[in-house]
Design a protein around this motif. Structure first.
Motif, PDB file in Angstrom:
ATOM      1  N   UNK A  15      -1.219  -1.364   4.408  1.00 50.89           N
ATOM      2  CA  UNK A  15      -1.260  -0.490   5.585  1.00 50.89           C
ATOM      3  C   UNK A  15      -0.730  -1.195   6.833  1.00 50.89           C
ATOM      4  N   UNK A  16      -1.036  -2.474   6.950  1.00 53.00           N
ATOM      5  CA  UNK A  16      -0.556  -3.238   8.094  1.00 53.00           C
ATOM      6  C   UNK A  16       0.976  -3.263   8.124  1.00 53.00           C
ATOM      7  N   UNK A  17       1.544  -3.641   6.986  1.00 52.95           N
ATOM      8  CA  UNK A  17       3.006  -3.723   6.913  1.00 52.95           C
ATOM      9  C   UNK A  17       3.625  -2.341   7.081  1.00 52.95           C
ATOM     10  N   UNK A  18       3.013  -1.361   6.430  1.00 56.89           N
ATOM     11  CA  UNK A  18       3.546  -0.003   6.469  1.00 56.89           C
ATOM     12  C   UNK A  18       3.587   0.506   7.907  1.00 56.89           C
ATOM     13  N   UNK A  19       2.506   0.270   8.652  1.00 57.74           N
ATOM     14  CA  UNK A  19       2.451   0.742  10.034  1.00 57.74           C
ATOM     15  C   UNK A  19       3.590   0.184  10.862  1.00 57.74           C
ATOM     16  N   UNK A  20       3.839  -1.100  10.709  1.00 50.81           N
ATOM     17  CA  UNK A  20       4.937  -1.703  11.468  1.00 50.81           C
ATOM     18  C   UNK A  20       6.264  -1.030  11.155  1.00 50.81           C
ATOM     19  N   UNK A  21       6.488  -0.815   9.868  1.00 57.77           N
ATOM     20  CA  UNK A  21       7.795  -0.283   9.471  1.00 57.77           C
ATOM     21  C   UNK A  21       7.898   1.204   9.788  1.00 57.77           C
ATOM     22  N   UNK A  22       6.824   1.938   9.559  1.00 63.99           N
ATOM     23  CA  UNK A  22       6.842   3.360   9.940  1.00 63.99           C
ATOM     24  C   UNK A  22       7.104   3.506  11.438  1.00 63.99           C
ATOM     25  N   UNK A  23       6.480   2.650  12.242  1.00 62.51           N
ATOM     26  CA  UNK A  23       6.659   2.745  13.691  1.00 62.51           C
ATOM     27  C   UNK A  23       8.101   2.436  14.080  1.00 62.51           C
ATOM     28  N   UNK A  24       8.690   1.460  13.409  1.00 63.04           N
ATOM     29  CA  UNK A  24      10.091   1.097  13.685  1.00 63.04           C
ATOM     30  C   UNK A  24      11.056   2.190  13.260  1.00 63.04           C
ATOM     31  N   UNK A  25      10.831   2.719  12.061  1.00 58.97           N
ATOM     32  CA  UNK A  25      11.892   3.489  11.415  1.00 58.97           C
ATOM     33  C   UNK A  25      11.550   4.934  11.084  1.00 58.97           C
ATOM     34  N   UNK A  26      10.290   5.292  11.203  1.00 53.63           N
ATOM     35  CA  UNK A  26       9.915   6.655  10.825  1.00 53.63           C
ATOM     36  C   UNK A  26       9.600   6.773   9.341  1.00 53.63           C
ATOM     37  N   UNK A  27       8.956   7.881   9.005  1.00 54.61           N
ATOM     38  CA  UNK A  27       8.462   8.064   7.643  1.00 54.61           C
ATOM     39  C   UNK A  27       9.585   8.065   6.610  1.00 54.61           C
ATOM     40  N   UNK A  28      10.620   8.814   6.899  1.00 57.57           N
ATOM     41  CA  UNK A  28      11.652   9.003   5.873  1.00 57.57           C
ATOM     42  C   UNK A  28      12.512   7.782   5.638  1.00 57.57           C
ATOM     43  N   UNK A  46       1.445   0.462  -4.129  1.00 58.41           N
ATOM     44  CA  UNK A  46       1.178   1.617  -3.264  1.00 58.41           C
ATOM     45  C   UNK A  46       0.659   2.787  -4.082  1.00 58.41           C
ATOM     46  N   UNK A  47       1.288   3.058  -5.203  1.00 56.85           N
ATOM     47  CA  UNK A  47       0.812   4.147  -6.038  1.00 56.85           C
ATOM     48  C   UNK A  47      -0.541   3.815  -6.649  1.00 56.85           C
ATOM     49  N   UNK A  48      -0.736   2.579  -6.975  1.00 57.17           N
ATOM     50  CA  UNK A  48      -2.021   2.178  -7.555  1.00 57.17           C
ATOM     51  C   UNK A  48      -3.160   2.408  -6.559  1.00 57.17           C
ATOM     52  N   UNK A  49      -2.979   1.973  -5.325  1.00 59.14           N
ATOM     53  CA  UNK A  49      -4.073   2.056  -4.359  1.00 59.14           C
ATOM     54  C   UNK A  49      -4.185   3.413  -3.668  1.00 59.14           C
ATOM     55  N   UNK A  50      -3.048   4.058  -3.451  1.00 60.65           N
ATOM     56  CA  UNK A  50      -3.085   5.264  -2.617  1.00 60.65           C
ATOM     57  C   UNK A  50      -2.603   6.528  -3.325  1.00 60.65           C
ATOM     58  N   UNK A  52       0.222   8.026  -3.776  1.00 60.09           N
ATOM     59  CA  UNK A  52       1.645   8.147  -3.491  1.00 60.09           C
ATOM     60  C   UNK A  52       1.930   7.741  -2.042  1.00 60.09           C
ATOM     61  N   UNK A  53       3.207   7.777  -1.694  1.00 58.79           N
ATOM     62  CA  UNK A  53       3.635   7.337  -0.364  1.00 58.79           C
ATOM     63  C   UNK A  53       2.964   8.158   0.730  1.00 58.79           C
ATOM     64  N   UNK A  54       2.830   9.443   0.473  1.00 56.45           N
ATOM     65  CA  UNK A  54       2.294  10.334   1.487  1.00 56.45           C
ATOM     66  C   UNK A  54       0.830  10.017   1.814  1.00 56.45           C
ATOM     67  N   UNK A  55       0.032   9.815   0.794  1.00 55.83           N
ATOM     68  CA  UNK A  55      -1.370   9.482   1.044  1.00 55.83           C
ATOM     69  C   UNK A  55      -1.489   8.108   1.701  1.00 55.83           C
ATOM     70  N   UNK A  56      -0.594   7.208   1.325  1.00 48.54           N
ATOM     71  CA  UNK A  56      -0.605   5.901   1.967  1.00 48.54           C
ATOM     72  C   UNK A  56      -0.293   6.047   3.455  1.00 48.54           C
ATOM     73  N   UNK A  57       0.649   6.925   3.770  1.00 42.63           N
ATOM     74  CA  UNK A  57       1.002   7.144   5.180  1.00 42.63           C
ATOM     75  C   UNK A  57      -0.194   7.667   5.972  1.00 42.63           C
TER      76      UNK A  57
END
Lengths: 208, 208
Positions: A15-28, A46-50, A52-57
């Motif tokens: 989630x930490x890494x994802x937040x940084x990258x989502x903030x930089x580049x957007x979801x898509x 990601x699929x194991x813990x969440x 899919x991508x959407x739930x992780x987001x």
DNA sequence: ACGTGTTTTAAATTTATGTTTAAATTACTT
DNA sequence: AAGTAATTTAAACATAAATTTAAAACACGT
């Protein structure tokens, strides 16, 4: 929100890494491969813990929402016995620092700004949970400053004038940095901006 | 910018459809298939006329930039012999209508707003060509209103306070519509918003 | 009407990316 | 220490989207 303490460390690092990258580049534009590379986990994590991508987001939004909430208390640190103008000053100062300061707590604001432009379905909940409370806090302060001879409509518009000024300094960074030939705001810059908005807004409200 | 007259009709219809969809959904979410379907051309047409999706997107920005420029003249219809306050009123009114009115000319603003959040590389040119000129026009008006006893920094900050208020009403539409239980601005709403911003800003500048 | 260059078309290809799988490894419980 | 559940891994899979191709259709000057 699942408290950080009960979350698996690997899930949290995603989630930490994802937040940084989502903030930089957007979801898509953000790929799960890039996230997994950044935090050095396997592609399947990601699929194991969440699932899919959407739930992780969504989990990521909640994660940073709670970080932001920890950093800035619900009442923006406003002293209930302060004068209306002091309350307004505190609100603006806190809000501006939260928007412009570098650090984890500003990521949530960036993610939120993206949701506005490119809603993913999470926007409704975010508006209710994160945005409306701040909006109503500010508008109650504005009402105090204006006194009771004004309509709800006027209070609402003035509230928006203040929020608009604050948000501009984050949203328009690409312009501001080009105008000023810089690419960050210094602590000093942020202070000046906050002071300016306080000053400008109080002048406007005083004579409303 | 290639003048519309010299552009192939099919190429132009692609840009028209593309602009609508890019403004709705953003660059990434928009597929060439969807664009081709909307304007009823074959899937290969985009590559045939523009090389690839990216170049088509740039052409699309320029297309709508020129439409917006036609609709609102460079000087925002400001009468040079008007008083500073009248100039400011005209600027704000024109700007707000351009931002909030429905129609082709607002698409460019939407595309621009997306570029801010998710720059595609076109942003530098857009800032130079479309944003800086408006910014400098407004800041020259603000300087006139404030008089010569103020610093460039003060003029710049006040200019931003005004732009910020205006842009908020477009960027924060997802909130505003939820607060008001509506999903458009009526002509009347737009008028009220413009009047409010003029009023609020003049009050602030008057006492600066 | 002919021929040449342009445009259009449907299908094939390539690439990028999210997701699943099944085996291997690790952690935990008794 | 053995056995079971949880996690990690590399590879395979599926899908969606951009791009390319080559043939067909069209336009237009001669």
């Amino acid at each position: 929100m699942i408290p950080a303490k009960t979350m698996k460390p690997k899930a949290e690092s995603i989630l930490e890494a994802a937040g940084e990258i989502f903030a930089e580049q957007g979801y898509r534009k953000t790929t799960v491969r890039e996230i997994c590379k950044r935090c050095k986990v396997n592609l399947a994590a990601i699929n194991y813990y969440f699932g899919d991508k959407d739930h992780m987001y969504l989990a990521c939004l909640k994660h940073y929402q709670s970080i932001a909430a920890q950093k800035v208390p619900f009442n923006f640190g406003i002293n209930p016995s302060a004068s209306p103008k002091e309350k307004l000053s505190t609100f603006i100062q806190t809000f501006i620092f939260r928007l412009l300061e570098e650090g984890k707590q500003t990521l949530f604001g960036k993610l939120l700004a993206r949701e506005f432009i490119e809603p993913t379905g999470a926007l409704d909940a975010l508006v209710e949970e994160s945005i409306k409370p701040s909006f109503y806090l500010l508008s109650s302060i504005v009402r105090e400053v204006l006194g009771n001879n004004c309509t709800d409509q006027e209070v609402e518009l003035c509230t928006m004038s203040i929020l608009g000024q604050c948000l501009y300094f984050r949203n328009a960074q690409p312009i501001i940095f080009r105008l000023r030939n810089k690419d960050t705001f210094s602590e000093e810059d942020i202070k000046e901006i906050a002071e300016h908005i306080i000053n400008f807004s109080l002048k406007a409200l005083d004579n409303y």
